[in-house]
Write an enzyme that holds these catalytic residues in place. Structure first.
Site, mmCIF file in Angstrom:
data_model
loop_
_atom_site.group_PDB
_atom_site.id
_atom_site.type_symbol
_atom_site.label_atom_id
_atom_site.label_comp_id
_atom_site.label_asym_id
_atom_site.label_seq_id
_atom_site.Cartn_x
_atom_site.Cartn_y
_atom_site.Cartn_z
ATOM 1 N N GLY A 107 -37.385 42.329 -26.950
ATOM 2 C CA GLY A 107 -38.154 41.093 -27.026
ATOM 3 C C GLY A 107 -39.334 41.242 -27.967
ATOM 4 N N GLY A 156 -34.694 44.531 -24.518
ATOM 5 C CA GLY A 156 -33.947 43.281 -24.462
ATOM 6 C C GLY A 156 -32.735 43.266 -25.362
ATOM 7 N N GLU A 179 -39.851 50.549 -21.624
ATOM 8 C CA GLU A 179 -40.879 49.621 -21.133
ATOM 9 C C GLU A 179 -42.029 50.292 -20.386
ATOM 10 O OE1 GLU A 179 -37.266 47.125 -21.888
ATOM 11 O OE2 GLU A 179 -37.652 49.082 -21.001
ATOM 12 N N ASP A 187 -36.455 45.394 -18.076
ATOM 13 C CA ASP A 187 -36.087 44.042 -17.644
ATOM 14 C C ASP A 187 -34.872 43.573 -18.431
ATOM 15 O OD1 ASP A 187 -37.587 43.782 -20.072
ATOM 16 O OD2 ASP A 187 -37.939 41.662 -19.603
#
Length: 411
Positions: A107, A156, A179, A187
């Site tokens: 992301g 992501g 992360e 996530d």
């Protein structure tokens, strides 16, 4: 063969089309209403290009200057494209690849960082909501999906590919879920796919953010095929000639160009026994104690480097991530995404800690690589702090709504 999907697609087309239109209308209203038409087209279309073949479509993630990092606009366009392709009985399967030297680096956390600091929390929520919904659509997709993971595939980027049917790794593939090193948690569905890896490999990858190469990805099940990057053009050419919706035909085509893999002597997959022994413990503190015990006995280089990584990560992020992966082991994909959405919103709210913004600042913005974590140590991370990430959102804050009534999740 193309007829097999038609009945099911015709039954679901209206419901899915209505759901897609509702989402896209909301996206345009909230995010694009102040832009001229040309800017809207550029924002939604140019970041995800489309390559059309007779019986297939390929989505090309196209932000090479930022390693194809995912934006809200990309998530919205992917939803629109994938819904349209799934409803089209003349399209047998779908593929995805990245532009340039990356598949997708995750992301766009730098943009997210600036949105948080500007107080644009609704835009932040839309970012997570859009991407997580697309990931659920991919994970429940009716048609075969081929992701060509050539280059960086992180965070992501793994989320928008691993839930699909086929994942082709290459000699240039670099996988990681880093992360915790930015004060966040794995996530985008990572608590689902990491928790389903052999033994406690998922805990190791999720907590340390260590990288895997393409050979390691297929060996542990993250990838389904491996081919040298020099063969990608041949693979794409062969896929483009296929007139099928049959996964076995696509698999045969991929296997035609697949290569045998040989793990490096230093691969973590050769250390599964000690990895499981250390990362099978109940708490982060016990994991670190086990690694330190092994280090004192053997002075093992892998144990030393693993300890160093854990001590670089956010203490709060480590505890939250361990609990998330452990819960994911007993949840479906939709349950994981709904929980991760809750965790992500709690993580960016700065109510418990500003570790996410501090981690992005230190690694991606100022690049001083010296984050000041708060709390600064595992001992100061309370159970209540961790539980806050998993607690329901406020009554005024809706949970992530996925189209589960239209699409059945897998376990």
């Amino acid at each position: 063969m193309m007829q097999r999907f038609k009945a099911a697609l015709l039954q679901r087309r209206n419901n899915l089309h209505i759901h897609s239109l509702r989402f896209l209308n909301q996206y345009h209203t909230r995010n694009l209403c102040s832009l001229p038409d040309t800017a809207i087209t550029d924002e939604l279309d140019n970041q995800v290009l489309v390559e059309g073949k007779a019986w297939s479509r390929t989505a090309i993630l196209n932000r090479p200057s930022v390693l194809n990092c995912l934006s809200t606009a990309m998530g919205a366009r992917l939803q629109k494209l994938y819904t349209s392709w799934e409803n089209n009985p003349d399209i047998g399967f779908v593929a995805m690849k990245g532009s340039g030297r990356a598949f997708c680096a995750g992301g766009d956390i730098v943009s997210l960082y600036h949105m948080i600091n500007a107080g644009k929390m609704e835009d932040c929520k839309e970012f997570f909501r859009t991407l997580y919904t697309y990931i659920y659509i991919l994970g429940t997709y009716l048609k075969p999906h081929v992701a060509l993971l050539n280059g960086i595939t992180m965070g992501g980027g793994a989320g928008v590919s691993i839930p699909g049917m086929f994942r082709v790794a290459t000699d240039k593939t670099v996988f990681a879920t880093p992360e915790t090193l930015i004060g966040f948690h794995p996530d985008a569905g990572a608590s689902f796919f990491l928790s389903h890896l052999p033994g406690h490999l998922g805990e190791y990858l999720g907590l340390t953010g260590q990288k895997l190469n393409g050979a390691e990805m297929i060996s542990c099940g993250l990838a389904t095929h491996y081919a040298h990057s020099s063969k990608l053009a041949l693979i794409e050419e062969q896929l483009g000639k296929l007139d099928t919706d049959d996964p076995s035909v696509i698999e045969t085509s991929l296997e035609k160009y697949s290569d045998l893999v040989y793990l490096d002597n230093i691969s973590v997959l050769h250390r599964i026994e000690i990895l499981d022994k250390c990362f099978g413990h109940d708490t982060v503190e016990e994991i670190i104690d086990a690694l330190e015990s092994e280090t004192s006995k053997t002075n093992d280089a892998w144990c030393i480097s693993t300890l160093r990584r854990l001590k670089e990560a956010s203490p709060l992020g480590l505890k939250v991530s361990l609990k998330s992966i452990r819960e994911g082991r007993f949840q479906t994909l939709d349950q994981c995404l709904i929980r991760e959405y809750r965790m992500s919103l709690q993580g960016i709210s700065n109510q418990v800690s500003r570790d996410f913004c501090e981690g992005v600042r230190a690694r991606m913005v100022d690049k001083d690589l010296a984050p000041k974590w708060n709390p600064p140590s595992l001992e100061q991370v309370s159970k209540d702090m961790v539980e806050h990430y998993f607690s329901p959102l406020s009554k005024s804050e809706p949970e992530l709504e996925l189209p589960t009534e239209l699409r059945e999740a897998f376990t």
